[in-house]
Structures are given as C-alpha cells and as structure tokens.
Scaffold this active site. Structure first.
Site, short mmCIF file in Angstrom:
data_model
loop_
_atom_site.label_atom_id
_atom_site.label_comp_id
_atom_site.label_asym_id
_atom_site.label_seq_id
_atom_site.Cartn_x
_atom_site.Cartn_y
_atom_site.Cartn_z
N VAL A 72 45.93 63.56 50.97
CA VAL A 72 46.43 65.16 50.68
C VAL A 72 47.05 65.20 51.93
O VAL A 72 46.83 65.49 53.26
CB VAL A 72 45.86 66.32 50.72
CG1 VAL A 72 46.02 68.02 50.19
CG2 VAL A 72 44.25 66.40 49.01
N ASP A 73 48.30 66.21 52.74
CA ASP A 73 49.32 66.16 53.43
C ASP A 73 49.66 68.03 52.91
O ASP A 73 50.42 68.16 51.83
CB ASP A 73 50.21 65.49 53.85
CG ASP A 73 50.54 65.96 54.78
OD1 ASP A 73 49.91 65.41 55.93
OD2 ASP A 73 51.78 66.29 55.41
N THR A 74 49.81 68.60 54.11
CA THR A 74 50.24 70.09 53.98
C THR A 74 50.68 70.42 55.21
O THR A 74 50.29 70.18 56.31
CB THR A 74 48.53 71.02 53.84
OG1 THR A 74 48.07 70.66 52.38
CG2 THR A 74 48.81 72.76 53.72
N GLY A 109 51.40 68.08 49.14
CA GLY A 109 51.14 67.08 48.89
C GLY A 109 50.22 66.31 48.33
O GLY A 109 48.62 66.67 49.24
#
Length: 196
Positions: A72-74, A109
């Site tokens: 996950v990337d934020t 993502g």
C-alpha cells in the site's frame, strides 16, 4: 465444524497504522519491511501510488511462498500537487497552512498479489480542512504528530480537529483503503478471511 485458519497476509510495510487497521478488521497478517526505496517520479498521483504499492509488494513476494502479499502507498494531493511526509516542523506547518480551509484528496494505491495473479487498484477519499488559525497550526506542529505522515497530519489522532468533513473511506486517510481490501479479499478468497 470450523473453517481452516486463513493464511496470514504478508504486509509489505513498516506502518503501525496499517498493522492496526488489519488487526481491527480481524485479518491475520505478518509484516515485513519492503525492500524498496520510495522516490517521487513526478507521475500522476494515482499512477505513482499504484506503482509504489506494486513495487513494495513485489519486493517481498519472493519470501511469501503461496501467501497473499499486500503493498500500500498513500499520498495527500491538493490541486494536482502531492504532499508527502514533511522533512521538518517548518515544512509540516507550511503544508498544513496550504491545506487549511480547502478540500484535498487522500489517494492510496493497493497491490494484492500471489504467485498466480496480481490486483492493482487505488482509492480516493476527499478531506475538507477547517480554516485553521496560526495558533492552531503552531500548536499542532509542536505536538509532532506530523512526523512520518503524508500531508503532515494524522486524522486518527489530534489531527481529527483539523478536519471539517470527509467523503469516502475514513481508514484510507488513516493509511489503508480498507473497503477496497475487503472487496478484493471477498472476491479472490470468498469466506477465507470472513468476507464474501
């Protein structure tokens, strides 16, 4: 008669928020720090967070065996500009001052993969900030909650007082698009993790 235990996901993250969300949802997991250095590419924010999530997940896929891997990337985005993690208190205050009184997007993502398939998606939550006074900004920054936070705030902490309204998945703002993950687990592993 009980179902066999679900295989723990392998979470490619060092984020305590992501771990806490998976615990809250009752999803078994083990966490491994991804072998991937984040770097800004200047790409469209959605493409960038999806790319980073995918790279994080793929970086540890070799040790996962058959277990699903989650990356996950934020990022925080306002008017096309990405607001990453502030380097220091001055940058945190400047970021929060720019977000004050405006609506920004929290874009995440998410990559879920196994040796047989890969799912890559994104989620967007809109967050409106109150108009913040210089005193409020200063007091928030002094509390140091901005450290290691995209956009310089933590909605699950004192940063909640900065927020006027939210549209979308609250847990996405905390750090993991939970509704998206639950939908993917329900689709790919019906019943295994308690969804679908």
């Amino acid at each position: 008669m009980s179902a066999p235990p679900a295989p723990p996901l392998l979470l490619a993250s060092r984020s305590p928020q992501r771990r806490a969300i998976l615990e809250q949802l009752g999803i078994p997991f083990d966490a491994i720090v991804p072998q991937y250095e984040e770097e800004a590419t200047g790409a469209d924010p959605v493409a960038e967070v999806e790319h980073r999530a995918q790279r994080k997940a793929r970086s540890i896929a070799g040790v996962a065996a058959e277990r699903p891997v989650l990356g996950v990337d934020t990022e925080v985005v306002l008017a096309g500009r990405v607001y990453g993690k502030p380097a220091d208190a001055a940058e945190a205050e400047a970021m929060l001052e720019e977000l004050s009184g405006k609506t920004h997007e929290v874009v995440s993502g998410l990559c879920l993969l196994t040796p047989a398939w890969e799912e890559l998606h994104h989620a967007v939550t809109r967050v409106a900030f109150r108009a913040l006074t210089p005193r409020e900004l200063g007091l928030y920054v002094v509390g140091e909650e901005w450290r290691e936070r995209a956009g310089g705030y933590a909605i699950q902490g004192r940063g909640a007082a900065l927020v006027e309204s939210i549209e979308g998945d609250y847990l996405n703002v905390v750090g993991l698009p939970a509704a998206l993950l639950v939908d993917l687990l329900a689709e790919r592993f019906p019943g295994v993790y308690g969804f679908g």
